[in-house]
Design a protein around this motif. Structure first.
Motif, PDB file in Angstrom:
ATOM      1  N   SER A 198       9.949   5.494   6.308  1.00  0.00           N
ATOM      2  CA  SER A 198       9.522   4.453   5.370  1.00  0.00           C
ATOM      3  C   SER A 198       7.991   4.379   5.309  1.00  0.00           C
ATOM      4  N   LEU A 199       7.326   4.460   6.470  1.00  0.00           N
ATOM      5  CA  LEU A 199       5.857   4.430   6.500  1.00  0.00           C
ATOM      6  C   LEU A 199       5.265   5.602   5.721  1.00  0.00           C
ATOM      7  N   ASN A 200       5.885   6.779   5.833  1.00  0.00           N
ATOM      8  CA  ASN A 200       5.357   7.957   5.147  1.00  0.00           C
ATOM      9  C   ASN A 200       5.661   7.976   3.651  1.00  0.00           C
ATOM     10  N   ALA A 201       6.548   7.084   3.211  1.00  0.00           N
ATOM     11  CA  ALA A 201       6.815   6.958   1.774  1.00  0.00           C
ATOM     12  C   ALA A 201       5.784   6.041   1.116  1.00  0.00           C
ATOM     13  N   GLU A 202       4.879   5.505   1.920  1.00  0.00           N
ATOM     14  CA  GLU A 202       3.723   4.734   1.445  1.00  0.00           C
ATOM     15  C   GLU A 202       2.539   5.708   1.519  1.00  0.00           C
ATOM     16  N   TRP A 203       1.877   5.960   0.375  1.00  0.00           N
ATOM     17  CA  TRP A 203       0.810   6.958   0.358  1.00  0.00           C
ATOM     18  C   TRP A 203      -0.196   6.737  -0.760  1.00  0.00           C
ATOM     19  N   VAL A 204      -1.320   7.444  -0.617  1.00  0.00           N
ATOM     20  CA  VAL A 204      -2.380   7.464  -1.634  1.00  0.00           C
ATOM     21  C   VAL A 204      -2.706   8.927  -1.899  1.00  0.00           C
ATOM     22  N   GLU A 205      -2.802   9.293  -3.171  1.00  0.00           N
ATOM     23  CA  GLU A 205      -3.176  10.668  -3.514  1.00  0.00           C
ATOM     24  C   GLU A 205      -4.648  10.729  -3.914  1.00  0.00           C
ATOM     25  N   ILE A 206      -5.329  11.736  -3.384  1.00  0.00           N
ATOM     26  CA  ILE A 206      -6.729  12.005  -3.695  1.00  0.00           C
ATOM     27  C   ILE A 206      -6.768  13.348  -4.423  1.00  0.00           C
ATOM     28  N   THR A 207      -7.411  13.374  -5.595  1.00  0.00           N
ATOM     29  CA  THR A 207      -7.466  14.595  -6.398  1.00  0.00           C
ATOM     30  C   THR A 207      -8.896  15.051  -6.609  1.00  0.00           C
TER      31      THR A 207
END
Length: 156
Positions: free
Chosen positions: A60-69
């Motif tokens: 569940s913790l790893n399904a929370e994320w931020v993408e940097i491009t």
């Protein structure tokens, strides 16, 4: 004063005024163009609310994320850059090189870092589901990008 000298003075005044208007207008129009240009490196997506019940599991913790491009063709060294939430939780990028036109996903939980996935190795949620701000800063502490959602939703 002759008509020709008056005409020359009027012409000089008009040319001077035109030059001043051009000098003032040029930076404004150049700035407007910058506003619509895609940033070099940006927060491209955020999933603050992991799907399903927030049960605190690593999944569940790893399904929370931020993408940097990285929107450029050249690789960018993110070493020393930080990603923060509004409460001051901070993730520091160590020895991370983001290839040109690539995206890396920064997960909250524990995992093994790869080129496309990084892990904060936390045992608690970072991003507020309802309202928060993610701030990406470079190694000099300058804000590179922010992404907000919820009540205080605005992009700086």
């Amino acid at each position: 004063m002759s008509a020709s000298s008056t005409a020359r003075r009027v012409a000089a005044t008009v040319l001077t005024a035109g030059a001043l208007v051009s000098a003032v207008a040029l930076p404004a129009s150049a700035h407007d163009g910058d506003r619509h240009r895609q940033p070099r490196v940006e927060i491209s997506r955020v999933q603050a609310d992991s799907p399903g019940r927030d049960n605190g599991s690593n999944r569940s913790l790893n399904a929370e994320w931020v993408e940097i491009t990285n929107n450029t063709r050249r690789a960018v060294n993110l070493d020393g850059w930080t990603l923060r939430d509004r409460d001051g939780n901070r993730y520091r990028f160590d020895d991370v090189r983001l290839s040109g036109r690539a995206t890396v996903r920064v997960h909250t939980g524990v995992g093994r870092d790869t080129r496309s996935d990084l892990f904060q190795d936390r045992s608690h949620y970072v991003w507020d589901n309802r309202s928060d701000t993610a701030t990406l800063r470079d190694d000099r502490g300058r804000t590179v990008d922010t992404e907000s959602w919820g009540r205080h939703h605005h992009r700086r």
